[in-house]
Write a protein that holds these residues in place. Structure first.
Motif, short mmCIF file in Angstrom:
data_model
loop_
_atom_site.label_atom_id
_atom_site.label_comp_id
_atom_site.label_asym_id
_atom_site.label_seq_id
_atom_site.Cartn_x
_atom_site.Cartn_y
_atom_site.Cartn_z
N ARG B 165 -0.14 -7.83 9.31
CA ARG B 165 -0.71 -7.33 9.47
C ARG B 165 -1.88 -6.92 8.31
O ARG B 165 -3.32 -6.55 9.04
CB ARG B 165 0.00 -5.86 10.00
CG ARG B 165 0.03 -5.85 11.78
CD ARG B 165 0.59 -4.57 11.88
NE ARG B 165 1.28 -4.49 13.51
CZ ARG B 165 0.54 -3.52 14.59
NH1 ARG B 165 -0.75 -3.23 13.89
NH2 ARG B 165 0.60 -3.80 15.74
N ALA B 166 -1.16 -6.77 7.59
CA ALA B 166 -2.92 -6.47 6.39
C ALA B 166 -3.12 -7.90 6.22
O ALA B 166 -4.43 -7.54 6.40
CB ALA B 166 -1.36 -6.02 5.06
N GLU B 167 -2.93 -9.48 6.60
CA GLU B 167 -3.40 -10.09 6.02
C GLU B 167 -4.71 -10.12 7.71
O GLU B 167 -5.88 -10.79 7.28
CB GLU B 167 -2.55 -11.33 6.18
CG GLU B 167 -2.31 -11.59 5.02
CD GLU B 167 -1.18 -13.11 4.80
OE1 GLU B 167 -0.46 -13.61 5.92
OE2 GLU B 167 0.15 -13.06 4.20
N LYS B 168 -4.14 -9.22 8.67
CA LYS B 168 -5.38 -10.15 9.78
C LYS B 168 -6.12 -8.34 9.52
O LYS B 168 -7.02 -8.40 10.82
CB LYS B 168 -4.08 -9.35 11.05
CG LYS B 168 -3.81 -11.43 11.37
CD LYS B 168 -3.05 -11.23 13.01
CE LYS B 168 -2.53 -10.48 13.18
NZ LYS B 168 -1.43 -11.06 14.35
N GLY B 169 -5.50 -7.27 9.14
CA GLY B 169 -6.66 -6.44 8.59
C GLY B 169 -6.56 -5.47 9.51
O GLY B 169 -7.24 -4.82 9.21
N GLU B 170 -5.33 -5.48 9.95
CA GLU B 170 -5.05 -4.23 11.04
C GLU B 170 -4.32 -3.56 10.17
O GLU B 170 -3.54 -3.63 9.08
CB GLU B 170 -3.52 -4.58 12.10
CG GLU B 170 -4.74 -6.14 12.78
CD GLU B 170 -3.59 -6.44 13.98
OE1 GLU B 170 -4.33 -7.82 14.90
OE2 GLU B 170 -2.53 -6.61 13.51
N SER B 171 -3.76 -1.99 10.66
CA SER B 171 -2.96 -1.27 10.24
C SER B 171 -1.59 -1.24 10.37
O SER B 171 -1.20 -1.58 10.93
CB SER B 171 -3.37 0.27 10.66
OG SER B 171 -3.51 0.49 11.61
N LEU B 172 -0.66 -0.82 9.33
CA LEU B 172 0.62 -1.03 9.43
C LEU B 172 0.82 0.48 8.89
O LEU B 172 1.33 1.09 7.34
CB LEU B 172 1.05 -1.89 8.32
CG LEU B 172 2.32 -1.97 8.08
CD1 LEU B 172 3.04 -3.50 8.55
CD2 LEU B 172 3.00 -1.32 6.81
N ALA B 173 1.13 0.71 10.15
CA ALA B 173 1.83 2.71 9.75
C ALA B 173 3.28 3.02 8.93
O ALA B 173 4.09 2.00 8.63
CB ALA B 173 2.21 3.19 10.49
N LYS B 174 2.90 3.44 7.53
CA LYS B 174 3.73 3.75 5.84
C LYS B 174 4.57 5.06 6.70
O LYS B 174 3.65 5.74 6.12
CB LYS B 174 3.74 2.88 5.42
CG LYS B 174 3.27 1.92 5.07
CD LYS B 174 2.65 1.49 3.86
CE LYS B 174 0.99 1.97 3.20
NZ LYS B 174 0.01 1.87 3.59
N HIS B 175 5.76 4.90 6.34
CA HIS B 175 6.75 6.65 6.17
C HIS B 175 7.36 5.92 4.55
O HIS B 175 7.99 5.39 5.47
CB HIS B 175 7.27 6.71 7.51
CG HIS B 175 6.55 6.36 8.37
ND1 HIS B 175 5.78 7.25 9.26
CD2 HIS B 175 6.26 4.87 9.42
CE1 HIS B 175 5.45 6.77 10.49
NE2 HIS B 175 6.54 5.50 10.74
N VAL B 176 7.21 7.69 4.12
CA VAL B 176 8.27 7.74 3.18
C VAL B 176 9.35 8.53 3.75
O VAL B 176 8.82 9.17 4.78
CB VAL B 176 7.34 8.14 1.75
CG1 VAL B 176 8.78 8.56 0.94
CG2 VAL B 176 6.76 7.19 1.16
N LEU B 177 10.64 7.98 3.20
CA LEU B 177 12.11 8.15 4.22
C LEU B 177 12.19 9.08 2.51
O LEU B 177 13.24 8.18 2.42
CB LEU B 177 12.70 7.91 4.90
CG LEU B 177 13.91 8.68 5.12
CD1 LEU B 177 13.38 9.28 6.24
CD2 LEU B 177 15.03 7.45 5.96
#
Lengths: 86, 271
Positions: B165-177
């Motif tokens: 996703r990062a390489e394609k310039g798309e967003s990747l949702a990140k969450h901290v647990l």
């Protein structure tokens, strides 16, 4: 929390010990000869393939390892057109 | 549309496997079809935490190499029938896992499940990078402790650069647990606070799992804590985190210092 839970809770460490003993006994004995299941499966499949064609999708293999006994269950759907026609 | 979620951390021992099992079970308990995938090739443990260690026949590498097909390797949970485990291989080394192989397996899992949870190995090497490679979202498991926060920051960097996703310039949702949170120690100023951690990582919070003995009890018996002790505080925190992962707006309450009857009676302090 029920009364049963209170009794159940007391037993979690012995359960862990027993589970590990069974698992490690198996893993140690298999370190020299990995993938016993794969070997068995290959050989059983080879025998069956001599007689009928079996697709990989028609084979389900389940295993349950126990302390003293383990079960290997191989479930094969065999299509025998000749038998059906007869 | 299936969601592929990597559960990662960089640092070992922070609770990735425990959290994968608990979140996976919680999602399945809410009716979703869930696959939890162990990427820790050579050192698998998700099977043990899920209580399926005696039933492993095939593994992830067998599937990527075509020795077994996916349905043969997936182990259905005995308690919830919409929860499945794809175990890691115990005998082969990490190099046996190829990117093409993983891509194929993930694509197939996407067709069959609502959620695919990838339990990453510790570290930032190949195994960890393959676990995150095809993720749509990431859960970064962090302890409120300096080395864990630092490693989480490195993993966030990788998530932003090495994923598809990062390489394609798309967003990747990140969450901290945040796991193993001890409210008493935080109150005494001995532990990084939640705000400290979120400030430093500048990543939204998925949940706070309090340090709780029920988590260990559940691993001991091989059952995710959300199944084994659903009313336990840690289990409830995981269930709420799973709801947030599904996009629900669940208010987050900081776990208070909970004192038992005896603690109150004798004024004993938490360790």
């Amino acid at each position: 929390m029920s009364l049963l839970d209170i009794f159940k809770r007391r037993g979690s460490a012995p359960v862990a010990r027993e589970r590990l003993q069974v698992l490690l006994a198996y893993e140690r004995s298999n370190r020299q000869r990995p993938d016993l299941v794969a070997v068995l499966r290959e050989e059983i499949m080879a025998v069956i393939a001599k007689h009928v064609t079996v697709d990989q999708d028609d084979v389900q293999i389940t295993m349950e390892r126990g302390e003293t006994m383990s079960t290997l269950e191989i479930d094969i759907n065999i299509n025998i057109p000749n038998a059906a026609a007869a | 549309m299936a969601k592929v979620v990597v559960v990662t951390s960089g640092k070992g021992g922070v609770g990735k496997t425990t959290s994968t099992a608990a979140l996976g079970a919680a999602l399945a308990q809410s009716g979703k079809r869930v696959a939890v995938v162990d990427f820790d090739v050579g050192l698998r443990n998700l099977d043990l935490v899920m209580g399926a260690e005696r039933r492993v026949v095939f593994d992830l590498i067998n599937v990527t190499q075509g020795v077994a097909n996916l349905s043969q390797a997936l182990i259905r949970d005995k308690r919830i029938d919409s929860l499945f485990l794809l175990p890691a291989s115990q005998t082969r080394d990490k190099d046996a896992l190829s990117e093409e192989g993983v891509a194929k397996v993930i694509a197939e899992l996407r067709e069959k499940f609502d959620y695919v949870l990838c339990d990453s190995p510790a570290g930032i090497e190949r195994g960890a990078q393959l676990a995150m490679r095809f993720a749509d979202e990431a859960v970064i498991v962090t302890n409120p402790e300096v080395s864990s926060v630092r490693d989480s920051d490195r993993i966030i960097g990788l998530l932003d650069s090495r994923t598809l996703r990062a390489e394609k310039g798309e967003s990747l949702a990140k969450h901290v647990l945040i796991t193993r949170y001890d409210a008493a120690r935080a109150a005494r100023g001995e532990m990084l606070t939640i705000d400290d951690v979120l400030d430093i990582l500048s990543t939204p919070l998925l949940g706070i799992i309090p340090e709780n003995e029920g988590v260990l009890r559940s691993s001991n018996v091989g059952s995710p804590v959300t199944l084994n002790e659903p009313n336990n505080v840690a289990a409830r925190a995981y269930i709420e985190a799973a709801r947030r992962l599904q996009g629900e707006d669940v208010p987050l309450v900081l776990p208070a210092e909970r004192k038992g009857f005896l603690d109150r009676l004798f004024g004993r302090r938490a360790a």
